[in-house]
Design a protein around this motif. Structure first.
Motif, PDB file in Angstrom:
ATOM      1  N   GLN A 121      28.134  75.498  66.050  1.00 28.27           N
ATOM      2  CA  GLN A 121      29.200  74.588  65.667  1.00 28.27           C
ATOM      3  C   GLN A 121      28.674  73.178  65.376  1.00 28.27           C
ATOM      4  OE1 GLN A 121      31.970  74.846  68.894  1.00 28.27           O
ATOM      5  NE2 GLN A 121      33.066  76.607  68.008  1.00 28.27           N
ATOM      6  N   GLN A 122      27.552  72.866  65.983  1.00 23.98           N
ATOM      7  CA  GLN A 122      26.979  71.544  65.748  1.00 23.98           C
ATOM      8  C   GLN A 122      26.285  71.440  64.384  1.00 23.98           C
ATOM      9  OE1 GLN A 122      24.446  70.836  69.120  1.00 23.98           O
ATOM     10  NE2 GLN A 122      26.163  70.488  70.516  1.00 23.98           N
ATOM     11  N   ILE A 123      25.957  72.603  63.804  1.00 23.29           N
ATOM     12  CA  ILE A 123      25.311  72.587  62.493  1.00 23.29           C
ATOM     13  C   ILE A 123      26.368  72.295  61.427  1.00 23.29           C
ATOM     14  CG2 ILE A 123      24.032  73.946  60.803  1.00 23.29           C
ATOM     15  CD1 ILE A 123      22.827  75.502  63.134  1.00 23.29           C
ATOM     16  N   LYS A 124      26.059  71.418  60.523  1.00 24.37           N
ATOM     17  CA  LYS A 124      27.002  71.048  59.466  1.00 24.37           C
ATOM     18  C   LYS A 124      26.919  72.051  58.329  1.00 24.37           C
ATOM     19  CE  LYS A 124      26.505  66.226  60.620  1.00 24.37           C
ATOM     20  NZ  LYS A 124      25.946  64.959  60.254  1.00 24.37           N
ATOM     21  N   GLU A 133      28.154  77.160  70.434  1.00 21.42           N
ATOM     22  CA  GLU A 133      28.226  75.695  70.462  1.00 21.42           C
ATOM     23  C   GLU A 133      27.127  75.081  69.588  1.00 21.42           C
ATOM     24  OE1 GLU A 133      28.017  74.447  74.521  1.00 21.42           O
ATOM     25  OE2 GLU A 133      30.041  75.141  74.987  1.00 21.42           O
ATOM     26  N   GLN A 134      25.943  75.690  69.685  1.00 20.73           N
ATOM     27  CA  GLN A 134      24.847  75.198  68.839  1.00 20.73           C
ATOM     28  C   GLN A 134      25.178  75.391  67.360  1.00 20.73           C
ATOM     29  OE1 GLN A 134      21.395  77.332  70.149  1.00 20.73           O
ATOM     30  NE2 GLN A 134      21.134  76.064  71.996  1.00 20.73           N
TER      31      GLN A 134
END
Length: 125
Positions: A107-110, A104-105
């Motif tokens: 996935q939050q990174i662009k 999840e972490q």
């Protein structure tokens, strides 16, 4: 019987009756002693025979208790094994949850932020 009465009359009436009674008592005592000896002999026979033929095996109830104890022991061992497996599975679930939270972490990174980092990391290799 006639002999007893004839013999008793020779000694007098009361002495004769006492003699008859005494002979009856002696006969009863002889019979009682004989019967007692026979009964004691039979009791001793069964007592000794009981020791000789005594079965050293446990009775059925004790055998059933022993079988139940063995089954309980096996169930306890199986419970311990299952408890260890359960603990291992709990650890696996915790690891999966950690991996999920890290995903999840990530996935939050662009992607725009990752590409420069990968370029910088590639320079060292």
């Amino acid at each position: 019987m006639r002999h007893l009465f004839a013999n008793a009359m020779n000694y007098g009436f009361f002495a004769g009756i006492l003699r008859i009674l005494w002979s009856c008592v002696r006969t009863i005592l002889r019979v009682a002693v004989s019967v007692g000896v026979i009964i004691i002999g039979v009791m001793i026979y069964f007592f000794i025979l009981g020791f000789i033929t005594a079965n050293p095996q446990k009775d059925d109830a004790q055998l059933n208790i022993d079988k139940m104890d063995e089954q309980i022991q096996k169930l306890q061992e199986r419970h311990e094994i299952l408890q260890r497996r359960f603990d291992e599975e709990q650890m696996n679930i915790q690891n999966i949850n950690r991996i999920g939270s890290r995903l999840e972490q990530l996935q939050q990174i662009k992607p725009e932020e990752i590409i420069p980092l990968l370029i910088e990391a590639g320079k060292y290799y």
